[in-house]
Design a protein around this motif. Structure first.
Motif, PDB file in Angstrom:
ATOM      1  N   GLN A 157       5.894 -24.042   1.283  1.00 56.70           N
ATOM      2  CA  GLN A 157       6.365 -22.785   0.709  1.00 56.70           C
ATOM      3  C   GLN A 157       6.957 -21.852   1.752  1.00 56.70           C
ATOM      4  O   GLN A 157       7.678 -20.922   1.432  1.00 56.70           O
TER       5      GLN A 157
ATOM      6  N   ARG B 213      11.428 -14.656  -1.081  1.00 59.03           N
ATOM      7  CA  ARG B 213      10.074 -14.108  -1.137  1.00 59.03           C
ATOM      8  C   ARG B 213       9.029 -15.215  -1.110  1.00 59.03           C
ATOM      9  O   ARG B 213       8.027 -15.131  -0.388  1.00 59.03           O
ATOM     10  N   SER B 214       9.261 -16.250  -1.889  1.00 54.02           N
ATOM     11  CA  SER B 214       8.315 -17.355  -1.947  1.00 54.02           C
ATOM     12  C   SER B 214       8.185 -18.044  -0.598  1.00 54.02           C
ATOM     13  O   SER B 214       7.078 -18.386  -0.157  1.00 54.02           O
TER      14      SER B 214
ATOM     15  N   LEU C 101       5.322 -14.306  -0.228  1.00 54.52           N
ATOM     16  CA  LEU C 101       5.218 -13.010  -0.887  1.00 54.52           C
ATOM     17  C   LEU C 101       5.545 -13.113  -2.366  1.00 54.52           C
ATOM     18  O   LEU C 101       6.254 -14.020  -2.802  1.00 54.52           O
ATOM     19  N   GLU C 102       5.036 -12.164  -3.122  1.00 56.01           N
ATOM     20  CA  GLU C 102       5.405 -12.023  -4.523  1.00 56.01           C
ATOM     21  C   GLU C 102       5.538 -10.548  -4.854  1.00 56.01           C
ATOM     22  O   GLU C 102       4.982  -9.682  -4.177  1.00 56.01           O
TER      23      GLU C 102
ATOM     24  N   ASP D   6       5.316  -7.027  -7.106  1.00 57.80           N
ATOM     25  CA  ASP D   6       4.395  -6.337  -8.000  1.00 57.80           C
ATOM     26  C   ASP D   6       4.833  -4.882  -8.090  1.00 57.80           C
ATOM     27  O   ASP D   6       5.722  -4.442  -7.349  1.00 57.80           O
TER      28      ASP D   6
ATOM     29  N   LEU E 270       6.178  -5.793  -2.367  1.00 59.34           N
ATOM     30  CA  LEU E 270       5.869  -7.200  -2.166  1.00 59.34           C
ATOM     31  C   LEU E 270       4.506  -7.290  -1.496  1.00 59.34           C
ATOM     32  O   LEU E 270       4.152  -6.455  -0.666  1.00 59.34           O
ATOM     33  N   ARG E 271       3.779  -8.318  -1.835  1.00 58.59           N
ATOM     34  CA  ARG E 271       2.477  -8.571  -1.198  1.00 58.59           C
ATOM     35  C   ARG E 271       2.251 -10.071  -1.120  1.00 58.59           C
ATOM     36  O   ARG E 271       2.951 -10.852  -1.771  1.00 58.59           O
ATOM     37  N   ASN E 272       1.276 -10.461  -0.328  1.00 59.61           N
ATOM     38  CA  ASN E 272       0.940 -11.886  -0.222  1.00 59.61           C
ATOM     39  C   ASN E 272       0.738 -12.514  -1.589  1.00 59.61           C
ATOM     40  O   ASN E 272       0.033 -11.950  -2.441  1.00 59.61           O
ATOM     41  N   SER E 273       1.307 -13.677  -1.792  1.00 60.97           N
ATOM     42  CA  SER E 273       1.012 -14.422  -3.013  1.00 60.97           C
ATOM     43  C   SER E 273      -0.401 -14.994  -2.955  1.00 60.97           C
ATOM     44  O   SER E 273      -1.037 -15.224  -3.990  1.00 60.97           O
ATOM     45  N   GLU E 274      -0.899 -15.221  -1.737  1.00 61.80           N
ATOM     46  CA  GLU E 274      -2.286 -15.635  -1.538  1.00 61.80           C
ATOM     47  C   GLU E 274      -2.903 -14.725  -0.487  1.00 61.80           C
ATOM     48  O   GLU E 274      -2.517 -14.758   0.670  1.00 61.80           O
TER      49      GLU E 274
ATOM     50  N   THR F 116       2.381 -13.917   7.063  1.00 60.67           N
ATOM     51  CA  THR F 116       1.532 -13.956   5.870  1.00 60.67           C
ATOM     52  C   THR F 116       0.436 -15.017   5.911  1.00 60.67           C
ATOM     53  O   THR F 116      -0.490 -14.965   5.099  1.00 60.67           O
TER      54      THR F 116
END
Length: 315
Positions: free
Chosen positions: A3, A36-37, A41-42, A44, A56-60, A88
């Motif tokens: 990713q 972003r991916s 990041l994702e 919100d 944007l914030r961490n997806s995990e 990240t």
């Protein structure tokens, strides 16, 4: 990690373009999503009073420290995806669209002086329940980061200022253009956005024409609010209050400046580090106004080396 691979993201995008008849806006949304991916990041949003704030914030999320990223004038949260890719895995990264920018609310009467933007950011971070962080800011965001560190020292672990605004003891090419009635930072017609990129960046990332076109449309649509914000902050470099305020900073500060910056002369970096107790300066050859875009790996390395003593559980 798959990713995080920009090469993988590029070929995924290329495949999508080849097998579909996407509109320019569809291509733009797909490309931004892949960027972003790839950075982990994702997107919100959060409501803060009457404002809708995009970020944007961490997806995990992980157990690492938090990093808050503050973009510059006329920019947005996606200016940080390239450097975020380097961070990240070990940090929880938040890239905020400040009010008046990106996908956040854009009220013309909100108040956009630098100290007012510090207050807006403080409200946003409180709503996100972020109490302690490393903060990075570019240009206007660098000035906001410096003032934030001076105002809320207990919240800041380290601060990195990329080509910060706020002091123009040494004038730049931009100043001459503005005096002549020409501001390249505020696109108003086709062709202006590409001119802006050429003016601000030395090492420009590749941006396919459909995506560039959508970015230009967005910039032109934001002209009015950009004019309001620029008018609110343009005198910051001539106000002794800014310099006096940043002398109160007690947190560790790293100033990173592109030597080829045409927006704000890199020699102002010495003025910043002279004003901020214990601050350190790094000047990058062959880089313009946005090191985190033009040299993301180097920018991340400088941060990690500088911040290591202040990172929780750093190896």
């Amino acid at each position: 990690m798959l990713q995080k691979s920009p090469v993988t993201a590029f070929f995924l995008l290329l495949s999508i373009l080849l097998v579909s008849a996407c509109s320019r806006h569809g291509i733009y949304e797909t490309a931004i999503g892949l960027e972003r991916s790839a950075a982990g990041l994702e997107a919100d949003t959060i409501t803060v009073g009457e404002l809708e704030i995009a970020y944007l914030r961490n997806s995990e999320m992980n157990n690492g420290d938090t990093i808050v990223l503050v973009h510059g004038f006329g920019a947005n949260k996606d200016n940080w995806t390239r450097i975020a890719r380097e961070l990240t895995d070990d940090f929880n990264v938040y890239a905020i669209d400040l009010p008046g920018h990106g996908e956040s609310s854009k009220p013309l009467d909100l108040g956009y002086r630098l100290e007012q933007q510090v207050s807006h950011l403080a409200r946003i971070l409180k709503a996100l329940n972020i109490k302690e962080m490393h903060m990075m800011g570019n240009s206007m965001g660098g000035a906001i980061t410096a003032l934030y560190a001076a105002t809320y020292p207990e919240q800041i672990k380290t601060a990195v200022l990329f080509d910060p605004a706020g002091i123009v003891q040494y004038e730049s090419e931009l100043v001459d253009l503005i005096v002549a009635g020409d501001n390249p930072l505020i696109p108003s017609k086709p062709g202006d956005f590409e001119r802006l990129m050429d003016f601000a960046l030395v090492k420009k990332p590749f941006v396919p024409w459909p995506i560039l076109g959508v970015m230009e449309e967005q910039a032109i649509a934001n002209r009015k609010v950009n004019e309001v914000i620029f008018a609110a902050i343009r005198d910051a470099g001539f106000e002794p209050d800014f310099r006096n305020t940043i002398t109160r900073i007690k947190d560790p500060v790293l100033v990173v400046w592109g030597k080829e910056d045409r927006v704000i002369d890199y020699r102002n970096g010495e003025v910043f580090v002279d004003a901020i107790p214990g601050a350190r300066l790094e000047v990058l050859d062959g880089i313009g106004h946005a090191p985190m875009i033009e040299a993301p790996e180097e920018s991340a390395r400088l941060f990690l080396e500088f911040a290591k003593p202040h990172i929780s559980n750093a190896g």
